[in-house]
Write an enzyme that holds these catalytic residues in place. Structure first.
Site, short mmCIF file in Angstrom:
data_model
loop_
_atom_site.label_atom_id
_atom_site.label_comp_id
_atom_site.label_asym_id
_atom_site.label_seq_id
_atom_site.Cartn_x
_atom_site.Cartn_y
_atom_site.Cartn_z
N ARG A 33 27.77 -7.80 52.48
CA ARG A 33 28.51 -8.04 51.23
C ARG A 33 27.57 -8.29 50.07
O ARG A 33 27.78 -7.81 48.96
CB ARG A 33 29.45 -9.25 51.39
N ARG A 63 35.92 -17.03 57.96
CA ARG A 63 36.29 -15.65 57.63
C ARG A 63 35.37 -14.70 58.39
O ARG A 63 34.17 -14.95 58.49
CB ARG A 63 36.10 -15.42 56.12
N ARG A 122 31.76 -22.00 54.82
CA ARG A 122 33.15 -21.91 54.34
C ARG A 122 34.14 -21.92 55.51
O ARG A 122 33.95 -21.25 56.52
CB ARG A 122 33.34 -20.64 53.52
N LYS A 132 33.71 -18.21 42.90
CA LYS A 132 34.71 -17.61 42.00
C LYS A 132 36.12 -18.09 42.34
O LYS A 132 36.89 -18.46 41.46
CB LYS A 132 34.68 -16.06 42.09
N ARG A 159 34.82 -4.44 40.62
CA ARG A 159 33.56 -4.59 41.35
C ARG A 159 32.67 -3.38 41.16
O ARG A 159 31.52 -3.40 41.56
CB ARG A 159 33.87 -4.71 42.84
P1 AP5 Z 1 34.41 -19.53 47.05
O1 AP5 Z 1 35.05 -20.15 45.88
O2 AP5 Z 1 35.28 -19.15 48.20
O3 AP5 Z 1 33.46 -18.33 46.61
P2 AP5 Z 1 33.81 -16.85 46.12
O4 AP5 Z 1 32.86 -16.48 45.05
O5 AP5 Z 1 35.27 -16.72 45.80
O6 AP5 Z 1 33.42 -16.07 47.44
P3 AP5 Z 1 34.09 -14.83 48.18
O7 AP5 Z 1 33.21 -14.62 49.38
O8 AP5 Z 1 35.56 -15.02 48.45
O9 AP5 Z 1 33.91 -13.71 47.18
P4 AP5 Z 1 33.81 -12.23 47.47
O10 AP5 Z 1 33.81 -11.69 46.10
O11 AP5 Z 1 32.74 -11.76 48.33
O12 AP5 Z 1 35.07 -11.95 48.41
P5 AP5 Z 1 36.56 -11.52 48.07
O13 AP5 Z 1 37.43 -12.48 48.77
O14 AP5 Z 1 36.73 -11.28 46.62
O15 AP5 Z 1 33.28 -20.56 47.57
C1 AP5 Z 1 32.49 -20.27 48.71
C2 AP5 Z 1 32.27 -21.57 49.53
O16 AP5 Z 1 31.47 -22.46 48.76
C3 AP5 Z 1 33.55 -22.34 49.87
O17 AP5 Z 1 33.39 -22.94 51.11
C4 AP5 Z 1 33.64 -23.43 48.76
O18 AP5 Z 1 34.32 -24.58 49.22
C5 AP5 Z 1 32.17 -23.68 48.50
N1 AP5 Z 1 31.87 -24.03 47.11
C6 AP5 Z 1 32.41 -23.47 45.98
N2 AP5 Z 1 31.84 -24.01 44.88
C7 AP5 Z 1 30.91 -24.90 45.33
C8 AP5 Z 1 29.99 -25.77 44.66
N3 AP5 Z 1 29.90 -25.83 43.32
N4 AP5 Z 1 29.19 -26.55 45.42
C9 AP5 Z 1 29.26 -26.52 46.78
N5 AP5 Z 1 30.11 -25.71 47.46
C10 AP5 Z 1 30.93 -24.90 46.74
O19 AP5 Z 1 36.61 -10.07 48.75
C11 AP5 Z 1 36.55 -9.92 50.15
C12 AP5 Z 1 36.47 -8.43 50.49
O20 AP5 Z 1 37.65 -7.73 50.00
C13 AP5 Z 1 35.30 -7.66 49.90
O21 AP5 Z 1 34.13 -7.81 50.66
C14 AP5 Z 1 35.85 -6.21 49.96
O22 AP5 Z 1 35.81 -5.70 51.26
C15 AP5 Z 1 37.31 -6.40 49.58
N6 AP5 Z 1 37.50 -6.32 48.11
C16 AP5 Z 1 37.89 -7.31 47.29
N7 AP5 Z 1 37.94 -6.88 46.02
C17 AP5 Z 1 37.57 -5.58 46.03
C18 AP5 Z 1 37.39 -4.60 45.01
N8 AP5 Z 1 37.61 -4.89 43.70
N9 AP5 Z 1 36.98 -3.36 45.38
C19 AP5 Z 1 36.76 -3.05 46.68
N10 AP5 Z 1 36.91 -3.93 47.69
C20 AP5 Z 1 37.31 -5.20 47.37
#
Ligand code: AP5
Length: 225
Positions: free
Chosen positions: A167, A156, A123, A13, A88
């Site tokens: 997660r 991370r 990552r 994402k 979420r």
């Molecule tokens: P990446 O693009 O980083 O993936 P992502 O979907 O953004 O993954 P996240 O883990 O950041 O999402 P998340 O929703 O769990 O965490 P968030 O930061 O929102 O890609 C992943 C890896 O793959 C990278 O290394 C990239 O280079 C690689 N890649 C990408 N595309 C690729 C492809 N096509 N081919 C190969 N490799 C590829 O949230 C973190 C925490 O914050 C949550 O756990 C929670 O505690 C809190 N939080 C956030 N939002 C909320 C909410 N709304 N409510 C409550 N708590 C929240």
């Protein structure tokens, strides 16, 4: 253009969100990035966020709803925004609807479990900028160093196997009801219901980007720039 990106942790994402934000000229509002910035700043929110994030859990709805409400009241969101990581839960989605915030399109990415784990386990991030790499799929120019600043890249805390598993479990608990929240609105023909597209995140970054833009381009009312 007001868009939401849904999908499990590590699906890509954040990576695709960067392309969308540039293509549509809208801010990329990532709750994960906002919370990580708060952790780095050592604010009260950051201290609370760290506890939940490191364990792979979610922050309380009331905290995150207020955080996003404040962010999208800022002037740069007047002409639209991309929400990455929000909502979420159904409570978060309902809070947005109750505040009169209509969404044009919801994009849900999907991927196999095996590939999700490969992506999150490899990552690497540059903490100060949020720039993201992958040890195999998107390696930095010099091993372990940020391409721009040359500073150290880190894993991370929530990409460690136990937190990553939590997660994913938390995602699987909440995602079906969230998807149902949007698709049921569409099925009922509710005025103001967003369009909904489900896209495979399989394949290299550029291939996913092209598939995404092709799909968005095929949707009336979603003009690519
Ligand atoms: P990446 O693009 O980083 O993936 P992502 O979907 O953004 O993954 P996240 O883990 O950041 O999402 P998340 O929703 O769990 O965490 P968030 O930061 O929102 O890609 C992943 C890896 O793959 C990278 O290394 C990239 O280079 C690689 N890649 C990408 N595309 C690729 C492809 N096509 N081919 C190969 N490799 C590829 O949230 C973190 C925490 O914050 C949550 O756990 C929670 O505690 C809190 N939080 C956030 N939002 C909320 C909410 N709304 N409510 C409550 N708590 C929240």
């Amino acid at each position: 253009m007001r868009m939401i990106l849904l999908g499990p942790p590590g699906v890509g994402k954040g990576t695709q969100g960067g392309f969308i934000a540039r293509r549509y000229g809208i801010p990329h509002v990532s709750t994960g990035d906002m919370l990580r910035a708060a952790v780095r700043a050592g604010s009260r929110l950051g201290l609370e966020a760290k506890r939940h994030m490191d364990a792979g859990g979610l922050l309380p709805d009331r905290v995150i709803i207020e955080l996003v409400a404040q962010r999208i009241r800022e002037a740069d969101c007047d002409a639209g925004f991309l929400l990455d990581g929000y909502p979420r839960t159904v409570v978060q989605a309902q809070a947005m609807a109750a505040a009169g915030i209509e969404i044009d399109i919801v994009v849900e990415f999907w991927l196999t479990l095996e590939e999700l784990l490969r992506r999150s386990s490899g990552r690497l991030v540059h903490p100060a900028s949020g720039r993201t790499y992958h040890a195999v799929f998107n390696p930095p120019k010099a091993p372990g160093k940020d391409d721009i600043s040359g500073e150290e890249l880190v894993q991370r805390a929530d990409d460690r196997p136990d937190a990553a598993a939590s997660r994913l479990e938390v995602h699987n608990q909440h995602a079906p009801a969230l998807v149902e929240h949007y698709t049921a609105r569409i099925a009922r023909g509710e005025p103001g219901a967003p369009r909904y597209v489900r896209i495979s995140a399989e394949g290299p970054v550029a291939a996913v980007r092209d598939r995404l833009f092709e799909t968005l381009g095929a949707h009336p009312g979603v003009a690519l720039i």
